[in-house]
Design an enzyme around this catalytic site. Structure first.
Site, PDB file in Angstrom:
ATOM      1  N   CYS A  89      34.108  45.685  43.194  1.00 55.73           N
ATOM      2  CA  CYS A  89      33.809  44.320  43.614  1.00 55.73           C
ATOM      3  C   CYS A  89      34.018  43.368  42.418  1.00 55.73           C
ATOM      4  CB  CYS A  89      32.367  44.244  44.098  1.00 55.73           C
ATOM      5  SG  CYS A  89      31.842  42.572  44.517  1.00 55.73           S
ATOM      6  N   CYS A  92      30.409  41.937  41.416  1.00 55.23           N
ATOM      7  CA  CYS A  92      29.277  42.696  40.853  1.00 55.23           C
ATOM      8  C   CYS A  92      29.643  44.090  40.357  1.00 55.23           C
ATOM      9  CB  CYS A  92      28.179  42.799  41.901  1.00 55.23           C
ATOM     10  SG  CYS A  92      28.590  43.973  43.215  1.00 55.23           S
ATOM     11  N   CYS A 138      30.228  43.447  50.432  1.00 59.61           N
ATOM     12  CA  CYS A 138      29.749  44.345  49.380  1.00 59.61           C
ATOM     13  C   CYS A 138      28.237  44.496  49.580  1.00 59.61           C
ATOM     14  CB  CYS A 138      30.063  43.733  48.015  1.00 59.61           C
ATOM     15  SG  CYS A 138      29.182  44.530  46.668  1.00 59.61           S
ATOM     16  N   CYS A 141      26.064  42.796  46.358  1.00 58.16           N
ATOM     17  CA  CYS A 141      25.940  41.340  46.138  1.00 58.16           C
ATOM     18  C   CYS A 141      26.162  40.549  47.425  1.00 58.16           C
ATOM     19  CB  CYS A 141      26.912  40.885  45.057  1.00 58.16           C
ATOM     20  SG  CYS A 141      28.645  40.921  45.564  1.00 58.16           S
ATOM     21  N   CYS A 163      40.762  45.365  56.118  1.00 62.40           N
ATOM     22  CA  CYS A 163      41.712  44.326  55.719  1.00 62.40           C
ATOM     23  C   CYS A 163      40.990  43.460  54.681  1.00 62.40           C
ATOM     24  CB  CYS A 163      42.079  43.526  56.967  1.00 62.40           C
ATOM     25  SG  CYS A 163      43.231  42.207  56.646  1.00 62.40           S
TER      26      CYS A 163
HETATM   27 ZN   LIG Z   1      29.612  42.956  45.004  1.00 67.84          ZN
END
Ligand SMILES: [Zn+2]
Length: 180
Positions: A89, A92, A138, A141, A163
C-alpha cells in the site's frame, strides 16, 4: 494592441499546457522501493492534512477520495513491464498483492486474480456512479485501491479480477524481497 493580447494569451495557454503535462508525468508513477517496507502492526488513521503530507496529490485523490487513475496511463505501462515482486500500500506499507497473481486483462489498470494476503484487504459494496460494484480497500489504512470483479471468464484460476490503481501501490522487486 489586440495582436499583443492575443500573443500573451497564446503564450499563457502554452505554458499552462506544458505545466499540466509535466505535472501529469511526474505524479502518476508507481514507486519502486529499494527496501522491503516494515509492516504496520495495527490500524492506521490519519487526518486529511497528515495524509496530504505523505501522499502525492494523485495518491491522495485515489487512496483517500476513492478516485480512479487514467486507464492505460504511465503507471499501467510500468506495471506491465515489472517482473516478479510484491505490491504494498502506498499509504501505509501493508503487503497487498503479488506478481504471482498478476494477469493481463487488457483493461488498462493493474489486475490481479487474488490478494497476497486477503486479510489485508477489505471488500465492500459500492453503489456509486449508478453501478453495483465491490470496492477494494487496504485493511490497515482503509485507503481505496480499486474494485473486484467476478465471473468475467478471463481464464485465471479463481475467475476474479482485482482492478487496482497502480498509484495506490508501491512495488518491491523480487531480488530485493529475497535479500530480507
Ligand atoms: Zn494502506
Amino acid at each position: 494592441m489586440f495582436k499583443k493580447s492575443l500573443i500573451l494569451f497564446v503564450s499563457a495557454a502554452i505554458i499552462f499546457i506544458v505545466a499540466s503535462i509535466a505535472q501529469e508525468s511526474s505524479k502518476s508513477i508507481m514507486s519502486t522501493e529499494e527496501k522491503v517496507p516494515i509492516q504496520p502492526t495495527g490500524k492506521i488513521t490519519k487526518t486529511k492534512q497528515e495524509w496530504e503530507k505523505i501522499l502525492t496529490a494523485e495518491q491522495f485523490r485515489i487512496l483517500r477520495e476513492a478516485g480512479t487513475e487514467s486507464p492505460n496511463g504511465k503507471t499501467y505501462l510500468e506495471f506491465k513491464k515489472q517482473g516478479g515482486g510484491t505490491y504494498y500500500c502506498a499509504g501505509c506499507n501493508t503487503e497487498l498483492f503479488s506478481s504471482a497473481h498478476k494477469f493481463d486483462s487488457h483493461c488498462g489498470w493493474p489486475s490481479f486474480y487474488d490478494g497476497a494476503n486477503n486479510k489485508n484487504l477489505i471488500l465492500r459494496d459500492d453503489n456509486s456512479h449508478g453501478m453495483t460494484r465491490t470496492e477494494v480497500l487496504c485493511a490497515t489504512c482503509e485507503g481505496h485501491l480499486g474494485h473486484l470483479f467476478k465471473g468475467e471468464q478471463y481464464g485465471n484460476p479463481i475467475n476474479q479480477r482485482f482492478c487496482i490503481n497502480g498509484v495506490a501501490l508501491k512495488f518491491v522487486p523480487l531480488k530485493i524481497e529475497e535479500k530480507k
